[in-house]
Design a protein around this motif. Structure first.
Motif, PDB file in Angstrom:
ATOM      1  N   HIS A  63      -2.584  13.383  -6.034  1.00  0.00           N
ATOM      2  CA  HIS A  63      -2.016  12.878  -4.785  1.00  0.00           C
ATOM      3  C   HIS A  63      -2.850  11.655  -4.406  1.00  0.00           C
ATOM      4  N   LEU A  64      -2.266  10.448  -4.484  1.00  0.00           N
ATOM      5  CA  LEU A  64      -3.055   9.218  -4.446  1.00  0.00           C
ATOM      6  C   LEU A  64      -2.659   8.258  -3.338  1.00  0.00           C
ATOM      7  N   ASN A  65      -3.611   7.379  -3.033  1.00  0.00           N
ATOM      8  CA  ASN A  65      -3.397   6.166  -2.251  1.00  0.00           C
ATOM      9  C   ASN A  65      -3.644   5.013  -3.219  1.00  0.00           C
ATOM     10  N   ILE A  66      -2.707   4.079  -3.276  1.00  0.00           N
ATOM     11  CA  ILE A  66      -2.863   2.937  -4.181  1.00  0.00           C
ATOM     12  C   ILE A  66      -2.559   1.655  -3.425  1.00  0.00           C
ATOM     13  N   LEU A  67      -3.504   0.722  -3.486  1.00  0.00           N
ATOM     14  CA  LEU A  67      -3.301  -0.587  -2.879  1.00  0.00           C
ATOM     15  C   LEU A  67      -3.028  -1.594  -3.991  1.00  0.00           C
ATOM     16  N   PHE A  68      -1.878  -2.252  -3.894  1.00  0.00           N
ATOM     17  CA  PHE A  68      -1.492  -3.288  -4.836  1.00  0.00           C
ATOM     18  C   PHE A  68      -1.660  -4.647  -4.153  1.00  0.00           C
ATOM     19  N   LYS A  69      -2.084  -5.624  -4.919  1.00  0.00           N
ATOM     20  CA  LYS A  69      -2.180  -6.990  -4.410  1.00  0.00           C
ATOM     21  C   LYS A  69      -1.308  -7.898  -5.259  1.00  0.00           C
ATOM     22  N   LYS A  70      -0.564  -8.748  -4.602  1.00  0.00           N
ATOM     23  CA  LYS A  70       0.325  -9.678  -5.313  1.00  0.00           C
ATOM     24  C   LYS A  70      -0.501 -10.791  -5.930  1.00  0.00           C
ATOM     25  N   ASN A  71      -0.208 -11.100  -7.182  1.00  0.00           N
ATOM     26  CA  ASN A  71      -0.910 -12.203  -7.874  1.00  0.00           C
ATOM     27  C   ASN A  71      -0.399 -13.543  -7.389  1.00  0.00           C
ATOM     28  N   TYR A 110       0.849  -1.191   0.000  1.00  0.00           N
ATOM     29  CA  TYR A 110       0.000   0.000   0.000  1.00  0.00           C
ATOM     30  C   TYR A 110       0.885   1.241   0.000  1.00  0.00           C
ATOM     31  N   ILE A 111       0.716   2.062  -1.023  1.00  0.00           N
ATOM     32  CA  ILE A 111       1.479   3.304  -1.143  1.00  0.00           C
ATOM     33  C   ILE A 111       0.491   4.448  -1.015  1.00  0.00           C
ATOM     34  N   PHE A 114      -7.052  -0.990  -5.667  1.00  0.00           N
ATOM     35  CA  PHE A 114      -7.796   0.266  -5.711  1.00  0.00           C
ATOM     36  C   PHE A 114      -6.837   1.438  -5.768  1.00  0.00           C
ATOM     37  N   LYS A 115      -7.367   2.526  -6.315  1.00  0.00           N
ATOM     38  CA  LYS A 115      -6.626   3.787  -6.428  1.00  0.00           C
ATOM     39  C   LYS A 115      -7.615   4.890  -6.090  1.00  0.00           C
ATOM     40  N   GLN A 116      -7.227   5.760  -5.159  1.00  0.00           N
ATOM     41  CA  GLN A 116      -8.115   6.854  -4.783  1.00  0.00           C
ATOM     42  C   GLN A 116      -7.299   8.079  -4.430  1.00  0.00           C
ATOM     43  N   LYS A 117      -7.921   9.234  -4.536  1.00  0.00           N
ATOM     44  CA  LYS A 117      -7.244  10.479  -4.161  1.00  0.00           C
ATOM     45  C   LYS A 117      -7.043  10.502  -2.655  1.00  0.00           C
ATOM     46  N   ASN A 118      -5.886  10.975  -2.253  1.00  0.00           N
ATOM     47  CA  ASN A 118      -5.608  11.161  -0.843  1.00  0.00           C
ATOM     48  C   ASN A 118      -6.167  12.522  -0.453  1.00  0.00           C
TER      49      ASN A 118
END
Length: 188
Positions: A180-188, A109-110, A160-164
């Motif tokens: 300016h974003l929050n991005i959650l990545f999930k490993k495949n 999560y970034i 998901f990707k959303q504005k911070n």
């Protein structure tokens, strides 16, 4: 962070969280209260890590481990890695993500990071951050197109990707849109 964790983990889930660049003890205490089986690891600069270790020892807080070098955690496994407004300050961010992506089997999560989206521009811009004058910091604004491709090569997909909405940053001096974003990545 709590909201994202609560969506993807049950209260009694075993969570091994790494907070890269973190030092928010209040947040950690809140997470420990709401996720009794959480184990928190914090990776930060030596000076900040030493101070956090002192406080944790004085207050006798369990479930938090503090590290000051990425090599200290290379054998640890995490199911959630969090970069809260930290990755944009790392010159070697690609190496850091590469190393840590091997340490997780679930989420990365970034949050609170700035991106532009233009395939014709470079993969990142270096900007001067002056909102903390007299301290001047340099940080990156990432090209979302390149950043998403880099994460895809590491076998991470955007969940998901959303504005911070927390930080109000003005990018009016740029000729293109920056989010300016929050991005959650999930490993495949």
């Amino acid at each position: 962070l709590y909201k994202t964790l609560s969506i993807h983990f049950k209260r009694n889930s075993k969570i091994n969280l790494l907070d890269y660049g973190g030092e928010n003890l209040d947040l950690y205490m809140y997470l420990i209260k709401n996720f009794p089986k959480i184990q928190i690891s914090v990776l930060n600069q030596p000076k900040l890590s030493d101070e956090l270790k002192k406080i944790i020892k004085e207050k006798k807080i369990a479930k938090i481990n503090v590290f000051s070098n990425i090599n200290q955690i290379k054998k640890k496994k995490f199911n959630f890695i969090f970069f809260g407004s930290s990755i944009q300050y790392l010159r070697n961010y690609e190496d850091v993500i590469d190393k840590l992506s091997k340490n997780t089997n679930k989420f990365l999560y970034i949050s609170a990071t700035s991106y532009f989206n233009d395939k014709n521009l470079k993969k990142k811009l270096v900007v001067k951050q002056v909102n903390l004058l007299p301290i001047i910091l340099y940080c990156y604004i990432f090209n979302f197109h390149y950043f998403a491709k880099m994460m895809d090569r590491k076998n991470f997909k955007i969940l998901f990707k959303q504005k911070n909405e927390f930080k109000k940053i003005s990018f009016n001096n740029f000729e293109f849109k920056i989010d300016h974003l929050n991005i959650l990545f999930k490993k495949n």
